[in-house]
Scaffold this motif. Structure first.
Motif, mmCIF file in Angstrom:
data_model
loop_
_atom_site.group_PDB
_atom_site.id
_atom_site.type_symbol
_atom_site.label_atom_id
_atom_site.label_comp_id
_atom_site.label_asym_id
_atom_site.label_seq_id
_atom_site.Cartn_x
_atom_site.Cartn_y
_atom_site.Cartn_z
ATOM 1 N N ASP A 1 0.855 -1.187 0.000
ATOM 2 C CA ASP A 1 0.000 0.000 0.000
ATOM 3 C C ASP A 1 0.889 1.233 0.000
ATOM 4 O O ASP A 1 1.934 1.255 0.659
ATOM 5 C CB ASP A 1 -0.868 0.067 1.275
ATOM 6 C CG ASP A 1 -1.678 -1.201 1.493
ATOM 7 O OD1 ASP A 1 -2.132 -1.761 0.491
ATOM 8 O OD2 ASP A 1 -1.829 -1.607 2.662
ATOM 9 N N GLU B 1 1.311 -2.662 11.092
ATOM 10 C CA GLU B 1 1.012 -2.816 9.667
ATOM 11 C C GLU B 1 2.073 -2.127 8.808
ATOM 12 O O GLU B 1 2.343 -2.551 7.686
ATOM 13 C CB GLU B 1 -0.368 -2.221 9.328
ATOM 14 C CG GLU B 1 -0.629 -2.281 7.837
ATOM 15 C CD GLU B 1 -2.022 -1.914 7.394
ATOM 16 O OE1 GLU B 1 -2.847 -1.536 8.241
ATOM 17 O OE2 GLU B 1 -2.266 -2.024 6.187
ATOM 18 N N ASP C 1 -2.520 -1.530 13.932
ATOM 19 C CA ASP C 1 -2.600 -0.790 12.674
ATOM 20 C C ASP C 1 -2.750 0.656 13.112
ATOM 21 O O ASP C 1 -3.807 1.062 13.599
ATOM 22 C CB ASP C 1 -3.820 -1.243 11.855
ATOM 23 C CG ASP C 1 -3.902 -0.513 10.529
ATOM 24 O OD1 ASP C 1 -3.122 0.440 10.322
ATOM 25 O OD2 ASP C 1 -4.768 -0.881 9.700
ATOM 26 N N LEU D 1 -2.990 3.534 11.653
ATOM 27 C CA LEU D 1 -3.988 4.392 10.991
ATOM 28 C C LEU D 1 -4.694 3.583 9.914
ATOM 29 O O LEU D 1 -4.226 3.488 8.777
ATOM 30 C CB LEU D 1 -3.320 5.635 10.393
ATOM 31 C CG LEU D 1 -4.255 6.830 10.257
ATOM 32 C CD1 LEU D 1 -4.903 7.207 11.584
ATOM 33 C CD2 LEU D 1 -3.536 8.017 9.700
ATOM 34 N N ASP D 2 -5.813 3.002 10.302
ATOM 35 C CA ASP D 2 -6.546 2.152 9.363
ATOM 36 C C ASP D 2 -7.505 2.997 8.527
ATOM 37 O O ASP D 2 -8.105 3.943 9.025
ATOM 38 C CB ASP D 2 -7.327 1.093 10.140
ATOM 39 C CG ASP D 2 -7.999 0.141 9.187
ATOM 40 O OD1 ASP D 2 -7.289 -0.542 8.442
ATOM 41 O OD2 ASP D 2 -9.240 0.119 9.152
ATOM 42 N N GLY D 3 -7.618 2.603 7.253
ATOM 43 C CA GLY D 3 -8.515 3.329 6.347
ATOM 44 C C GLY D 3 -7.836 4.576 5.809
ATOM 45 O O GLY D 3 -8.497 5.534 5.403
ATOM 46 N N ASN E 1 -17.901 -4.018 0.258
ATOM 47 C CA ASN E 1 -17.549 -3.364 -1.000
ATOM 48 C C ASN E 1 -18.127 -4.199 -2.144
ATOM 49 O O ASN E 1 -17.511 -5.162 -2.608
ATOM 50 C CB ASN E 1 -16.028 -3.248 -1.126
ATOM 51 C CG ASN E 1 -15.620 -2.479 -2.365
ATOM 52 O OD1 ASN E 1 -16.440 -2.305 -3.283
ATOM 53 N ND2 ASN E 1 -14.394 -2.019 -2.406
ATOM 54 N N SER F 1 -13.787 2.234 5.702
ATOM 55 C CA SER F 1 -12.856 2.352 6.829
ATOM 56 C C SER F 1 -13.317 1.302 7.834
ATOM 57 O O SER F 1 -14.424 1.418 8.373
ATOM 58 C CB SER F 1 -13.036 3.718 7.493
ATOM 59 O OG SER F 1 -11.943 4.526 7.313
ATOM 60 N N LYS G 1 -8.687 -9.162 2.254
ATOM 61 C CA LYS G 1 -7.760 -8.028 2.292
ATOM 62 C C LYS G 1 -7.260 -7.742 3.698
ATOM 63 O O LYS G 1 -6.113 -7.334 3.899
ATOM 64 C CB LYS G 1 -8.483 -6.783 1.765
ATOM 65 C CG LYS G 1 -7.669 -5.518 1.894
ATOM 66 C CD LYS G 1 -8.396 -4.283 1.370
ATOM 67 C CE LYS G 1 -7.478 -3.078 1.463
ATOM 68 N NZ LYS G 1 -8.137 -1.823 1.124
ATOM 69 N N ARG H 1 -5.973 -7.789 7.575
ATOM 70 C CA ARG H 1 -4.911 -8.538 8.269
ATOM 71 C C ARG H 1 -5.425 -9.122 9.582
ATOM 72 O O ARG H 1 -6.222 -8.495 10.283
ATOM 73 C CB ARG H 1 -3.717 -7.618 8.539
ATOM 74 C CG ARG H 1 -2.682 -7.563 7.434
ATOM 75 C CD ARG H 1 -3.175 -7.292 6.041
ATOM 76 N NE ARG H 1 -3.745 -5.983 5.828
ATOM 77 C CZ ARG H 1 -3.179 -4.993 5.181
ATOM 78 N NH1 ARG H 1 -2.007 -5.165 4.628
ATOM 79 N NH2 ARG H 1 -3.791 -3.851 5.015
ATOM 80 N N GLU I 1 -6.150 -6.451 12.620
ATOM 81 C CA GLU I 1 -7.450 -5.974 12.128
ATOM 82 C C GLU I 1 -8.535 -7.015 12.452
ATOM 83 O O GLU I 1 -9.443 -6.740 13.238
ATOM 84 C CB GLU I 1 -7.400 -5.687 10.611
ATOM 85 C CG GLU I 1 -6.503 -4.499 10.291
ATOM 86 C CD GLU I 1 -6.294 -4.205 8.803
ATOM 87 O OE1 GLU I 1 -6.035 -3.045 8.473
ATOM 88 O OE2 GLU I 1 -6.358 -5.135 7.970
HETATM 89 P P1 AHM Z 1 -5.551 -0.154 5.099
HETATM 90 O O1 AHM Z 1 -5.123 -0.921 6.326
HETATM 91 O O2 AHM Z 1 -4.524 -0.120 4.034
HETATM 92 O O3 AHM Z 1 -6.097 1.197 5.454
HETATM 93 O O4 AHM Z 1 -6.748 -1.003 4.433
HETATM 94 C C1 AHM Z 1 -7.758 -1.488 5.231
HETATM 95 C C2 AHM Z 1 -9.042 -0.801 4.877
HETATM 96 C C3 AHM Z 1 -10.129 -1.065 5.878
HETATM 97 O O5 AHM Z 1 -10.236 -0.007 6.789
HETATM 98 C C4 AHM Z 1 -11.376 -1.161 5.049
HETATM 99 O O6 AHM Z 1 -12.341 -2.024 5.628
HETATM 100 C C5 AHM Z 1 -10.871 -1.702 3.747
HETATM 101 O O7 AHM Z 1 -9.500 -1.356 3.667
HETATM 102 C C6 AHM Z 1 -11.572 -1.096 2.572
HETATM 103 O O8 AHM Z 1 -11.072 -1.667 1.411
HETATM 104 P P2 AHM Z 1 -11.740 -1.407 -0.018
HETATM 105 O O9 AHM Z 1 -11.354 -0.019 -0.390
HETATM 106 O O10 AHM Z 1 -11.112 -2.458 -0.903
HETATM 107 O O11 AHM Z 1 -13.209 -1.582 0.113
#
Ligand code: AHM
Ligand code: MG
Length: 349
Positions: A77, A106, A127, A129-131, A226, A261, A288, A290, A294
């Motif tokens: 990412d 992460e 993690d 900063l998730d999302g 999604n 998010s 997707k 972890r 997560e």
């Molecule tokens: P990140 O850890 O790189 O931020 O990715 C995790 C995020 C989650 O918060 C969310 O549920 C998901 O990715 C959304 O993915 P998508 O954009 O494929 O729907």
């Protein structure tokens, strides 16, 4: 979420409108005298990391903290500037508590082994900063963490030792939680004794208990996924989601809410019920999200609130990790909704 709502605190704390997170954690600590205050100090450092991250998120636009940092993380990412800042904030604050021997982030390829003189008996996976792909559009984001007791923290020497000790199934989590940087800042956590939600009072700089003993409804009316990925889903997931949109005669269809998010989608699911899904698909055979920082911590909170978390065929809390950044399919939320999903997966197999 009103910040000054008077709430009934968990047994043993007086009814008051100012049960701070620190006071709450100290109270919980008394139930575990053998831990000698270590968990309290560790959670205080996590709390501080969340407050600092919150402050950076709030001023990101003004301080020019939006945008990419120019690198990538282990999952490939693109790293945002705030990913880098929050990762440093978590590492520095948590290490300074002297209560952990291992940190998994992460944003870091390898586990971080804390120097012996700074070491404690816990391991933490986070993690920071998730999302974060949502940062620049000011959509809610968050931090997620899970804390484990390490079997032999003193003798960890290599990153392999560190990984081996922290790779524990979610059932062994000692405490887990998330901070959510939204219209208000919340910290939701569990020590395996229910789920409790706090709201940051910006005038005090303190998290105040606003949501004691969160219980997720047994069944909800919202699904969260999604759906743009549906062409690659397994047939069982497609059929399950179809059943929510086109229910049998007399039943109402579910509503769709998807923020993208995890913290925000899971928070809404905890409070209102329903199901949050990030399934495996043809492109991503393990999904997707972890496991260690997560899937497992959120599954722990869901179960503590009376809900359930599954890969479709297995309880997420039972998965034995085999790598620190391993992914897992995720279905979590109201108990009956997750059971329905599992029965679609079962009949497909
Ligand atoms: P990140 O850890 O790189 O931020 O990715 C995790 C995020 C989650 O918060 C969310 O549920 C998901 O990715 C959304 O993915 P998508 O954009 O494929 O729907
Ligand atoms: Mg993440």
């Amino acid at each position: 979420m009103s910040q000054h709502t008077k709430v009934a605190p968990p047994t043993g704390l007086e009814e008051t409108d100012s049960v701070t997170l620190t006071r709450f954690v100290l109270h919980e600590q008394r139930k575990h005298p053998e831990s000698q205050g270590d968990l309290t100090l560790l959670l205080t450092s996590v709390q501080l990391a969340c407050k600092v991250t919150d402050s950076c998120v709030r001023k990101a636009g003004i301080a020019k903290l939006y945008g990419l940092a120019g690198g990538g993380n282990v999952s490939g990412d693109l790293q945002q500037k705030l990913d880098v800042i929050s990762n440093e904030t978590f590492k520095v604050n948590i290490e300074s508590s002297q209560k952990v021997a291992v940190m998994v982030s992460e944003e870091e390829e390898l586990p971080i082994v804390v120097e012996k003189h700074n070491r404690g008996k816990y391991g933490i996976a986070f993690d920071p900063l998730d999302g974060s792909s949502n940062i620049d559009s000011n959509v809610t984001i968050g931090s997620i963490f899970s804390i484990f007791h390490l079997p032999d923290a003193e003798n960890i020497q290599t990153t392999e030792d560190a990984a081996r000790q922290i790779m524990q199934p979610g059932r062994k989590i000692v405490a887990a939680g998330y901070a959510m940087y939204g219209s208000a800042t919340n910290l939701v956590l569990s020590f395996g004794n229910g789920v409790h939600g706090f709201t940051l009072d910006p005038s005090l700089g303190e998290f105040v208990l606003t949501h004691p003993n969160i219980r997720i409804p047994r069944r909800g009316k919202i699904y969260s996924v999604n759906e743009g990925n549906c062409k690659n889903w397994d047939k069982s997931v497609t059929q399950y989601i179809h059943s929510l949109k086109f229910p049998s005669e007399g039943k109402s269809p579910y509503s769709l809410r998807y923020i993208g998010s995890m913290v925000a989608d899971v928070h809404r699911t905890l409070l209102y019920g329903g199901i949050f899904c990030y399934p495996a698909d043809k492109k991503n055979p393990n999904g997707k999200l972890r496991l260690l920082y997560e899937g497992a911590p959120m599954a722990f909170l869901m179960e503590q609130a009376g809900g359930k978390a599954s890969t479709g065929t297995e309880n997420i809390l039972d998965i034995q990790p085999h790598s620190i950044h391993q992914r897992t399919p995720v279905f979590m939320g109201s108990y009956e909704d997750v059971c329905d999903l599992e029965s679609f997966c079962k009949s497909a197999s």
